[in-house]
Structures are given as C-alpha cells and as structure tokens.
Design a protein around this motif. Structure first.
Motif, PDB file in Angstrom:
ATOM      1  N   HIS A  43     -92.090  13.658  -7.168  1.00 30.51           N
ATOM      2  CA  HIS A  43     -93.303  12.371  -7.173  1.00 30.51           C
ATOM      3  C   HIS A  43     -94.123  12.242  -5.676  1.00 30.51           C
ATOM      4  O   HIS A  43     -95.163  11.947  -5.707  1.00 30.51           O
ATOM      5  CB  HIS A  43     -92.357  10.898  -7.143  1.00 30.51           C
ATOM      6  CG  HIS A  43     -91.668  10.816  -8.248  1.00 30.51           C
ATOM      7  ND1 HIS A  43     -90.185  11.128  -8.234  1.00 30.51           N
ATOM      8  CD2 HIS A  43     -91.845  10.819  -9.741  1.00 30.51           C
ATOM      9  CE1 HIS A  43     -89.617  11.105  -9.393  1.00 30.51           C
ATOM     10  NE2 HIS A  43     -90.454  10.948 -10.307  1.00 30.51           N
ATOM     11  N   ILE A  44     -93.335  12.582  -4.683  1.00 29.84           N
ATOM     12  CA  ILE A  44     -93.983  12.495  -3.456  1.00 29.84           C
ATOM     13  C   ILE A  44     -95.298  13.881  -3.285  1.00 29.84           C
ATOM     14  O   ILE A  44     -96.333  13.598  -2.870  1.00 29.84           O
ATOM     15  CB  ILE A  44     -93.214  12.789  -2.195  1.00 29.84           C
ATOM     16  CG1 ILE A  44     -92.266  11.449  -2.098  1.00 29.84           C
ATOM     17  CG2 ILE A  44     -93.756  13.147  -0.748  1.00 29.84           C
ATOM     18  CD1 ILE A  44     -91.092  11.717  -1.069  1.00 29.84           C
ATOM     19  N   LEU A  45     -94.552  15.138  -4.021  1.00 34.47           N
ATOM     20  CA  LEU A  45     -95.583  16.116  -3.817  1.00 34.47           C
ATOM     21  C   LEU A  45     -96.636  15.689  -4.698  1.00 34.47           C
ATOM     22  O   LEU A  45     -97.909  16.309  -4.550  1.00 34.47           O
ATOM     23  CB  LEU A  45     -94.851  17.314  -4.435  1.00 34.47           C
ATOM     24  CG  LEU A  45     -93.649  17.671  -3.547  1.00 34.47           C
ATOM     25  CD1 LEU A  45     -92.849  18.932  -4.210  1.00 34.47           C
ATOM     26  CD2 LEU A  45     -94.376  18.255  -2.281  1.00 34.47           C
ATOM     27  N   ALA A  46     -96.419  15.186  -5.797  1.00 36.79           N
ATOM     28  CA  ALA A  46     -97.654  14.648  -6.855  1.00 36.79           C
ATOM     29  C   ALA A  46     -98.541  13.540  -6.156  1.00 36.79           C
ATOM     30  O   ALA A  46     -99.910  13.990  -6.277  1.00 36.79           O
ATOM     31  CB  ALA A  46     -97.110  14.187  -8.138  1.00 36.79           C
ATOM     32  N   LEU A  47     -98.043  12.684  -5.372  1.00 33.52           N
ATOM     33  CA  LEU A  47     -98.718  11.835  -4.831  1.00 33.52           C
ATOM     34  C   LEU A  47     -99.874  12.544  -3.680  1.00 33.52           C
ATOM     35  O   LEU A  47    -101.115  12.342  -3.682  1.00 33.52           O
ATOM     36  CB  LEU A  47     -98.098  10.784  -4.026  1.00 33.52           C
ATOM     37  CG  LEU A  47     -98.847   9.616  -3.418  1.00 33.52           C
ATOM     38  CD1 LEU A  47     -99.656   8.852  -4.345  1.00 33.52           C
ATOM     39  CD2 LEU A  47     -97.910   8.862  -2.699  1.00 33.52           C
ATOM     40  N   ALA A  62     -93.912  22.841  -9.788  1.00 29.41           N
ATOM     41  CA  ALA A  62     -94.225  22.862 -11.186  1.00 29.41           C
ATOM     42  C   ALA A  62     -93.982  21.643 -11.731  1.00 29.41           C
ATOM     43  O   ALA A  62     -94.828  20.950 -12.445  1.00 29.41           O
ATOM     44  CB  ALA A  62     -93.430  23.951 -11.859  1.00 29.41           C
ATOM     45  N   ALA A  63     -92.909  20.836 -11.426  1.00 30.91           N
ATOM     46  CA  ALA A  63     -92.615  19.550 -11.848  1.00 30.91           C
ATOM     47  C   ALA A  63     -93.785  18.511 -11.325  1.00 30.91           C
ATOM     48  O   ALA A  63     -94.193  17.575 -12.002  1.00 30.91           O
ATOM     49  CB  ALA A  63     -90.926  18.940 -11.315  1.00 30.91           C
ATOM     50  N   ALA A  64     -94.208  18.665 -10.040  1.00 31.46           N
ATOM     51  CA  ALA A  64     -95.162  17.823  -9.487  1.00 31.46           C
ATOM     52  C   ALA A  64     -96.465  17.946 -10.194  1.00 31.46           C
ATOM     53  O   ALA A  64     -97.277  16.834 -10.399  1.00 31.46           O
ATOM     54  CB  ALA A  64     -95.474  18.034  -7.940  1.00 31.46           C
ATOM     55  N   ALA A  65     -96.791  19.322 -10.649  1.00 30.12           N
ATOM     56  CA  ALA A  65     -97.991  19.421 -11.407  1.00 30.12           C
ATOM     57  C   ALA A  65     -98.237  18.513 -12.719  1.00 30.12           C
ATOM     58  O   ALA A  65     -99.367  18.267 -12.925  1.00 30.12           O
ATOM     59  CB  ALA A  65     -98.073  20.966 -11.672  1.00 30.12           C
ATOM     60  N   GLU A 113     -99.709  28.983  -9.081  1.00 26.52           N
ATOM     61  CA  GLU A 113     -98.773  29.371 -10.189  1.00 26.52           C
ATOM     62  C   GLU A 113     -98.336  27.880 -10.868  1.00 26.52           C
ATOM     63  O   GLU A 113     -98.049  28.036 -11.879  1.00 26.52           O
ATOM     64  CB  GLU A 113     -97.543  30.069  -9.385  1.00 26.52           C
ATOM     65  CG  GLU A 113     -96.417  30.257 -10.509  1.00 26.52           C
ATOM     66  CD  GLU A 113     -96.808  31.369 -11.425  1.00 26.52           C
ATOM     67  OE1 GLU A 113     -96.021  31.430 -12.479  1.00 26.52           O
ATOM     68  OE2 GLU A 113     -97.815  32.159 -11.057  1.00 26.52           O
ATOM     69  N   ALA A 114     -98.085  26.814  -9.865  1.00 29.34           N
ATOM     70  CA  ALA A 114     -97.595  25.393 -10.530  1.00 29.34           C
ATOM     71  C   ALA A 114     -98.580  24.958 -11.358  1.00 29.34           C
ATOM     72  O   ALA A 114     -98.490  24.282 -12.434  1.00 29.34           O
ATOM     73  CB  ALA A 114     -97.170  24.545  -9.341  1.00 29.34           C
ATOM     74  N   SER A 115     -99.785  25.373 -10.933  1.00 33.78           N
ATOM     75  CA  SER A 115    -101.136  24.497 -11.791  1.00 33.78           C
ATOM     76  C   SER A 115    -101.408  25.352 -12.868  1.00 33.78           C
ATOM     77  O   SER A 115    -101.973  24.953 -13.785  1.00 33.78           O
ATOM     78  CB  SER A 115    -102.082  24.403 -10.878  1.00 33.78           C
ATOM     79  OG  SER A 115    -102.110  23.862  -9.788  1.00 33.78           O
ATOM     80  N   ARG A 116    -100.842  26.614 -13.464  1.00 31.70           N
ATOM     81  CA  ARG A 116    -101.016  27.358 -14.565  1.00 31.70           C
ATOM     82  C   ARG A 116    -100.615  26.877 -15.820  1.00 31.70           C
ATOM     83  O   ARG A 116     -99.558  26.370 -15.687  1.00 31.70           O
ATOM     84  CB  ARG A 116    -100.746  28.880 -14.206  1.00 31.70           C
ATOM     85  CG  ARG A 116    -100.961  29.775 -15.248  1.00 31.70           C
ATOM     86  CD  ARG A 116    -100.620  31.331 -14.830  1.00 31.70           C
ATOM     87  NE  ARG A 116    -101.095  31.632 -13.518  1.00 31.70           N
ATOM     88  CZ  ARG A 116    -100.728  32.412 -12.587  1.00 31.70           C
ATOM     89  NH1 ARG A 116     -99.641  33.396 -13.053  1.00 31.70           N
ATOM     90  NH2 ARG A 116    -101.379  32.713 -11.403  1.00 31.70           N
ATOM     91  N   PRO A 117    -101.450  26.757 -16.765  1.00 31.55           N
ATOM     92  CA  PRO A 117    -100.988  26.054 -18.063  1.00 31.55           C
ATOM     93  C   PRO A 117     -99.634  27.041 -18.308  1.00 31.55           C
ATOM     94  O   PRO A 117     -99.605  28.280 -18.496  1.00 31.55           O
ATOM     95  CB  PRO A 117    -102.013  26.258 -18.984  1.00 31.55           C
ATOM     96  CG  PRO A 117    -103.387  26.312 -17.952  1.00 31.55           C
ATOM     97  CD  PRO A 117    -102.772  27.175 -16.901  1.00 31.55           C
TER      98      PRO A 117
END
Length: 463
Positions: A74-78, A15-18, A127-131
C-alpha cells in the motif's frame, strides 16, 4: 521511480503495488504540498480501508495494514501514484488527525543502505508494470469439466451443511432434555464441542456464533442467563429451518457457512447502493475465541427521513495487535455504500468515498413509527429475520441513570414512550443525568449497547 524500486522489499511487493495504483482502489487521496506529504485510504479485503501516509521528502511512511513486509504494497502504491499521477491527489491545507498523530510520534528514517552483493534480487518497476500474460483459452470440454467440478463441490458443501444442521438440532434437543441450568454451567465445553463438529461439516459461520455464546452469557447476571440461553437456542432453530427452506439464499449462507467476497458484492446487480452523508456512530471491537478480532464500525445516514444504519465489518488475527481504524467516532463523510443482500440491509462496503462532511452538528429529526414507540424498529427487524439479535435503534429524548444495584438504565422522558431499558456494561458517571436529545444504540431484546448521543452539551461518544 528508482526510489520506489529501492524502497521495495522484493519484486513481489512491487508487482502487488502495481495492481493497487488504480484510482478505484483509493476512496481517498490527499496531499499537503507545504509539508511534502501524501496520504490516502486504500480499500483492502476488509470493510475498513487501510490508512497510508508517505513523506515525499525523506520517504518516511506508515500503513495500518498487518503486513510483515516493510514498506508494504500500500505504501509503495501510494508513492507510485504520487510519482506518476500527482493530479490524483486532492490538495488540502489541513491534515487529518491520524496523520498529525503519526507526524508527532515518528522518527526520521535512517538512510537507505546501499545494495550489497548478498542482496542480488533485481527489483524493477518496468517488470512490475508489465501486464500479466492472459491464461490460454480454455476449450469447451475443459470448461465443462471445471463447471461440473464446481457444481459437485457446491453439492458436497450443501450436503455437509445439511448434516451439520441435523447434528445441531439433536444437540439443542439434548441441552433442553438435560436442563438449562446444567447447560449454563457447562456451556463453554458443550459449545466448543458442537462448534468443532460444525466446522468439520463446513458450517463455519454458525460454529463461530455458537462458540461465542458462553462469553455473551457470562456478561449477564446469573438469574438472566437461562432466559438468554433459551432465546439464543430458539434463534438457532429458526435459522436452521430457514436455511433448509432456502439453502441458496445469500443471507442464510452467510450466517451458516461462508460469506461473499468484496468483489462479489460490488459486482452483484441486486445489492442495494446508497450514496449519502454518513456519521460514524461508534466502534465495537471484540476478540473472538477462534483467535480473530471482530471490528464493527456503525454508521448513520444523515440524509434519510427515517433512521438508516450501516455497519462496516472487518476481521483480522488477534496476533496482529490493535489496528488503527480508517474512521473515528464522530467523523462525517460523503460516500457510496454497497449493502450485502439481506432482509434487513445493514452490513455494507465503502465502494467510493466522496469527501468529508463538516456542516451540521445535530442529527436529523427522524420520524418515529407506531405512535413514537422507540422499539418499533426492533419488532420489524425481528419479523423479517427472527434468527438475528442486534438491531440498531434511535431512541428519543431521555437520560442515563443507575438503580440501587448500580445497574445502568436508559430512561425515556415523559410521554407515551417513557420506558426504561437496561444498558449493557458500565458508563462514565459524568454522563449520568445529562439531558439526551437522541441516542443511537444496539438493542438485542434484553440489553442496550450505547453508541452515541446528542445532548444539550453536544455529541457524546458512548461506544
């Protein structure tokens, strides 16, 4: 995307990475397709962005953030950006030195363990991408109560800070009455007591400044300490008077109590913004008595006709260990910086990094005011904000020399500005006598702290 779900330590990390997958969070995104690497710089809460690298083939990764989760957000987001928006990355053939350093030291990661029954937590990209669901609309009465509570907290803080400055004035008067010699001898204990009291009264930034005073005095020769102490006490008196005259002034609040957040600075329409080519002059890393490490990165504007500087300031716990910075001395890059509102704008944030700059080896020839006086900038700096100490300056041609007591001096060349200024600390003796065409340094009225120089043999890193 299944790979990212498998790598994530928990759903909260996903969720934080999203939230970090927006391009605006990444001043720099690059890829080397031949090596199968993506890397970038993610702007966190501090001034210096975190450096992140991810191997697309075996999922090896590295981030300079202090997170205890592995891999971090940060790694997950990249990796997420690499999987969903590969066009966001600039394709390059050369990898930065910090990526090469990681490649040289890394170990191949072991295979991901299969999920066991004990690891029953569901981790879902969807789930993490859900607004996030928006908060319910606040009625007028509730909004008024909230605003009233905010005004009450602000008034309470102002009253507490005012009381703190009253106690500071009394404390300074006591030190002068008891004598500076006694203050210098017992400054550690005395400063710690008043600093603790200021923290209780919400003057936290001022408390940190006073808590660091003993360490600054101990770096000086014993005969210089009383003069340095009286100068600093005088600056504290001036700062207290200035705050009382304008308690809502952003710069004064920052120096006395608390600083603005990154989001507040970027959203401030009055904040000065400068898009230019910048060179990293050097770093100043200090461990403070409150357990934090202060990491200052000094930059020079290469397009300004007169010397213009910026400092990126970051703080992190000393227990986190040495962190790799996003910049190295000598780096040149194009970026848009946003400066904190100030009488002498210096502290800044990197709002957008626009690429590296490789052309040009020497600094511009800056015009010098006041008949070439190298310290004229310091005089103007003090006129604007006499409660501050360090002022960045560009010194003319000169050399670094030592005296009979092994003290280090910067000596200007011939001419009306042929002055000598004492240098803080020690320098590499191989630098003595080298002809310096220009030198960047911090001057506090008593000592120079050297950052970098241009010379007849190239750029010299002195920080």
């Amino acid at each position: 995307m299944k790979t990212i779900e498998a790598l994530a330590p928990d759903q909260a990390s996903l969720a934080a990475a999203a939230k970090l997958t927006k391009r605006s969070n990444w001043p720099r995104l690059e890829t080397n397709e031949q090596l199968g690497l993506v890397w970038g710089e993610c702007q966190g809460s501090g001034s210096n962005p975190y450096r992140v690298v991810f191997d697309l083939r075996d999922h090896g990764n590295k981030c300079t953030c202090p997170s205890r989760k592995f891999p971090c957000k940060h790694i997950l987001a990249l990796a997420w950006i690499g999987a969903t928006a590969p066009a966001s990355f600039d394709r390059v053939d050369q990898t930065p030195e910090w990526v090469n350093d990681w490649l040289g030291r890394r170990r191949k990661p072991s295979p991901q363990p299969t999920q066991t029954a004990a690891d029953s937590q569901v981790k879902s990209i969807d789930e993490a991408s859900r607004p996030e669901q928006s908060d319910p609309v606040e009625d007028a009465a509730a909004a008024e109560r909230r605003e009233a509570a905010q005004r009450k907290r602000a008034e309470d803080t102002r009253s507490a800070v005012s009381a703190a400055l009253d106690e500071l004035d009394q404390w300074i008067a006591d030190q002068l009455r008891l004598g500076l010699a006694g203050f210098v001898e017992a400054c550690s204990e005395r400063c710690r007591r008043i600093a603790a009291r200021l923290v209780d009264l919400k003057a936290t930034a001022l408390a940190g400044r006073i808590d660091e005073l003993p360490a600054r005095l101990m770096t000086l020769r014993s005969e210089e300490r009383p003069d340095a102490a009286i100068r600093e006490l005088g600056k504290l008196v001036l700062l207290a008077k200035a705050w009382r005259a304008a308690p809502d002034d952003a710069e004064l609040k920052r120096l006395v109590s608390t600083s603005e957040t990154r989001e507040q600075i970027l959203a401030n329409p009055d904040a000065v913004q400068v898009e230019s080519d910048w060179e990293v002059l050097g770093e100043k890393i200090e461990t403070r008595r409150d357990g934090l490490v202060s990491h200052a990165t000094w930059l020079l504007d290469l397009q300004s006709p007169t010397p213009r500087f910026a400092v990126l300031l970051d703080f992190f716990p000393a227990s986190a260990g040495r962190r790799s910075g996003a910049f190295a001395p000598g780096d040149r890059f194009k970026a848009r910086l946003v400066f904190y509102p100030s009488r002498n704008p210096l502290r800044a944030l990197v709002a957008e990094r626009l690429g590296d700059v490789t052309s040009g080896a020497a600094w511009p020839v800056f015009s010098q005011g006041a008949a070439g006086d190298p310290l004229q900038a310091y005089s103007t700096f003090q006129d604007n904000a006499p409660w501050l100490s360090e002022c960045p300056v560009i010194l003319p041609a000169g050399a670094i020399l030592t005296d009979e007591r092994d003290g280090v001096w910067w000596q200007a060349g011939s001419g009306p500005s042929a002055i000598a200024l004492p240098v803080e600390g020690t320098v590499n003796h191989t630098l003595l006598g080298i002809e310096l065409t220009a030198t960047a340094a911090l001057w506090n009225g008593a000592r120079l702290e050297l950052l970098a120089s241009q010379s007849n043999i190239g750029r010299l890193d002195l920080s």
